[in-house]
Scaffold this active site. Sequence first.
Site, PDB file in Angstrom:
ATOM      1  N   PRO A   1      -9.470  -0.139  39.858  1.00 25.37           N
ATOM      2  CG  PRO A   1      -9.674  -1.839  41.451  1.00 25.37           C
ATOM      3  CD  PRO A   1      -8.852  -0.629  41.099  1.00 25.37           C
TER       4      PRO A   1
ATOM      5  CB  CYS B   1     -16.527  -4.502  46.797  1.00 26.31           C
ATOM      6  SG  CYS B   1     -18.118  -4.098  46.059  1.00 26.31           S
TER       7      CYS B   1
ATOM      8  CE  LYS C   1      -9.079  -0.022  45.192  1.00 25.83           C
ATOM      9  NZ  LYS C   1     -10.538  -0.090  45.381  1.00 25.83           N
TER      10      LYS C   1
ATOM     11  CG  ASN D   1      -8.095   4.512  45.811  1.00 23.69           C
ATOM     12  OD1 ASN D   1      -9.035   3.813  46.175  1.00 23.69           O
ATOM     13  ND2 ASN D   1      -8.193   5.314  44.780  1.00 23.69           N
ATOM     14  N   GLY D   2      -8.006   7.502  46.988  1.00 20.51           N
ATOM     15  CA  GLY D   2      -9.190   8.190  47.481  1.00 20.51           C
ATOM     16  C   GLY D   2      -9.147   9.675  47.198  1.00 20.51           C
TER      17      GLY D   2
ATOM     18  N   GLY E   1      -9.232   6.847  40.428  1.00 19.67           N
ATOM     19  CA  GLY E   1     -10.427   6.265  39.835  1.00 19.67           C
ATOM     20  C   GLY E   1     -11.320   7.312  39.203  1.00 19.67           C
ATOM     21  NE  ARG E   2     -14.875   8.375  43.399  1.00 24.34           N
ATOM     22  CZ  ARG E   2     -15.169   8.864  44.584  1.00 24.34           C
ATOM     23  NH1 ARG E   2     -16.422   9.152  44.863  1.00 24.34           N
ATOM     24  NH2 ARG E   2     -14.226   9.063  45.494  1.00 24.34           N
TER      25      ARG E   2
HETATM   26  C1  FMN Z   1     -18.145   2.678  39.362  1.00 28.03           C
HETATM   27  C2  FMN Z   1     -17.115   2.169  40.345  1.00 28.03           C
HETATM   28  C3  FMN Z   1     -16.807   0.830  40.360  1.00 28.03           C
HETATM   29  C4  FMN Z   1     -15.847   0.346  41.257  1.00 28.03           C
HETATM   30  N1  FMN Z   1     -15.490  -0.986  41.214  1.00 28.03           N
HETATM   31  C5  FMN Z   1     -14.461  -1.430  41.981  1.00 28.03           C
HETATM   32  C6  FMN Z   1     -13.952  -2.748  41.829  1.00 28.03           C
HETATM   33  O1  FMN Z   1     -14.412  -3.555  40.989  1.00 28.03           O
HETATM   34  N2  FMN Z   1     -12.944  -3.134  42.667  1.00 28.03           N
HETATM   35  C7  FMN Z   1     -12.397  -2.284  43.591  1.00 28.03           C
HETATM   36  O2  FMN Z   1     -11.468  -2.657  44.307  1.00 28.03           O
HETATM   37  N3  FMN Z   1     -12.848  -1.031  43.732  1.00 28.03           N
HETATM   38  C8  FMN Z   1     -13.834  -0.576  42.935  1.00 28.03           C
HETATM   39  N4  FMN Z   1     -14.230   0.722  43.031  1.00 28.03           N
HETATM   40  C9  FMN Z   1     -13.525   1.634  43.964  1.00 28.03           C
HETATM   41  C10 FMN Z   1     -12.355   2.344  43.241  1.00 28.03           C
HETATM   42  O3  FMN Z   1     -11.399   1.406  42.813  1.00 28.03           O
HETATM   43  C11 FMN Z   1     -11.674   3.356  44.195  1.00 28.03           C
HETATM   44  O4  FMN Z   1     -11.182   2.667  45.309  1.00 28.03           O
HETATM   45  C12 FMN Z   1     -12.641   4.442  44.667  1.00 28.03           C
HETATM   46  O5  FMN Z   1     -13.423   4.944  43.592  1.00 28.03           O
HETATM   47  C13 FMN Z   1     -11.873   5.598  45.334  1.00 28.03           C
HETATM   48  O6  FMN Z   1     -10.966   6.178  44.448  1.00 28.03           O
HETATM   49  P1  FMN Z   1     -11.286   7.575  43.666  1.00 28.03           P
HETATM   50  O7  FMN Z   1     -11.650   8.576  44.705  1.00 28.03           O
HETATM   51  O8  FMN Z   1     -10.011   7.900  42.940  1.00 28.03           O
HETATM   52  O9  FMN Z   1     -12.434   7.281  42.739  1.00 28.03           O
HETATM   53  C14 FMN Z   1     -15.208   1.218  42.168  1.00 28.03           C
HETATM   54  C15 FMN Z   1     -15.553   2.572  42.148  1.00 28.03           C
HETATM   55  C16 FMN Z   1     -16.480   3.059  41.251  1.00 28.03           C
HETATM   56  C17 FMN Z   1     -16.794   4.526  41.241  1.00 28.03           C
END
Ligand code: FMN
Length: 336
Positions: free
Chosen positions: A23, A107, A146, A207-208, A231-232
């Site tokens: 998300p 968050c 989460k 995740n991460g 995510g990113r």
């Molecule tokens: C722009 C942005 C918005 C995010 N919004 C949410 C969100 O609404 N809910 C949530 O649980 N995590 C949110 N996250 C965290 C991501 O879901 C994820 O846990 C985090 O980016 C780590 O994963 P990654 O390294 O694959 O990006 C957000 C991350 C980013 C970069």
Amino acid sequence: MSLTIAPLLIGGIKVWPPIVLAPMSGVTNRTMRALYKPFGFGLTVTEFVSSNALEYGNRRTMEMIDQHGVEKPVSTQLWGNDPATMAYAAKVVRECGADIVDINFGCPAPKVTKTEGGSACLRDPERCEAIMEAVVRAVDCPVTMKMRLGWSEDRLVFVDVARRAQRVGIAAVTLHARTAKQFYKGSASWERIAELKRAVDIPVIGNGDLADPHDTLERMRESGVDAVMIGRAALGNPWLVSGLRALMEGREPQPWPPASERLRFAVHHYETMVTELGESRAVPQMRKHLGWYLKGFFAAAELRERLMRVEGAREALAILEQTIERLSGAPALAVA
Ligand SMILES: Cc1cc2nc3c(=O)[nH]c(=O)nc-3n(C[C@H](O)[C@H](O)[C@H](O)COP(=O)(O)O)c2cc1C
């Protein structure tokens, strides 16, 4: 490396492949979820939605929980600090078609934590339990959660909160293995994800910092997680997920698509956003996405700058089309 990948089971819902689109607020709207799912995400999650805002039923919030249908199953994520309000919000999103309700205890943004929502809940595991229990009781679909590791390094509560989750009937738990205080600094601790997997029986989604198909499979193998959330690294690069899916299905990933093909998909994304959101909302949102699609492109800086300046969709699309024409037939320029 030998690793048999099984579908992720969330309650009665079978998720294949066990790859979840993270998300991301302001990013994973229904257009994006529908466009990215076919690349190989077994599950997508909405942007987080405020349980308080759902009580008032404001139009933008209702849009955030809306679905296409093609991106099903959809998990709708809620945040808040009050068990009764979260339970009410869960009923609303379930009535609006959520297949899964996800609770946000991750968050770290001050606008959320200052109201004791998101990762601030982790400062009070009993309140986490009360929220989870209220939501599980409120709906007839699986509920997931989460979280981060804890508020700070000296207050790591992820195992405690996950055990509480299991006790009250949460169907799966996702761990973004950083503390709230870390925001996005440092790196995610996959050792702690492995520790969580050993500590509970419900499915664990790790995740991460996952950014490469082979490394991701290795992380899965080492930690034993049931699924991964990305995510990113998938932003502007859904082909990462096609590659991971191929590996999970015992196939070799396709070679990286050439730059022209990546931009062709960006055009499709742009046009779909304009159709679905209208130009005035699509243009600023697409600036972010174009930045991601252009990552790693040879000589992208100048192109990016031109695209960031444009005011209208027609101009942006014309620049993209000209670039595609120039690139067509050229070998992959991406060096990401
Ligand atoms: C722009 C942005 C918005 C995010 N919004 C949410 C969100 O609404 N809910 C949530 O649980 N995590 C949110 N996250 C965290 C991501 O879901 C994820 O846990 C985090 O980016 C780590 O994963 P990654 O390294 O694959 O990006 C957000 C991350 C980013 C970069």
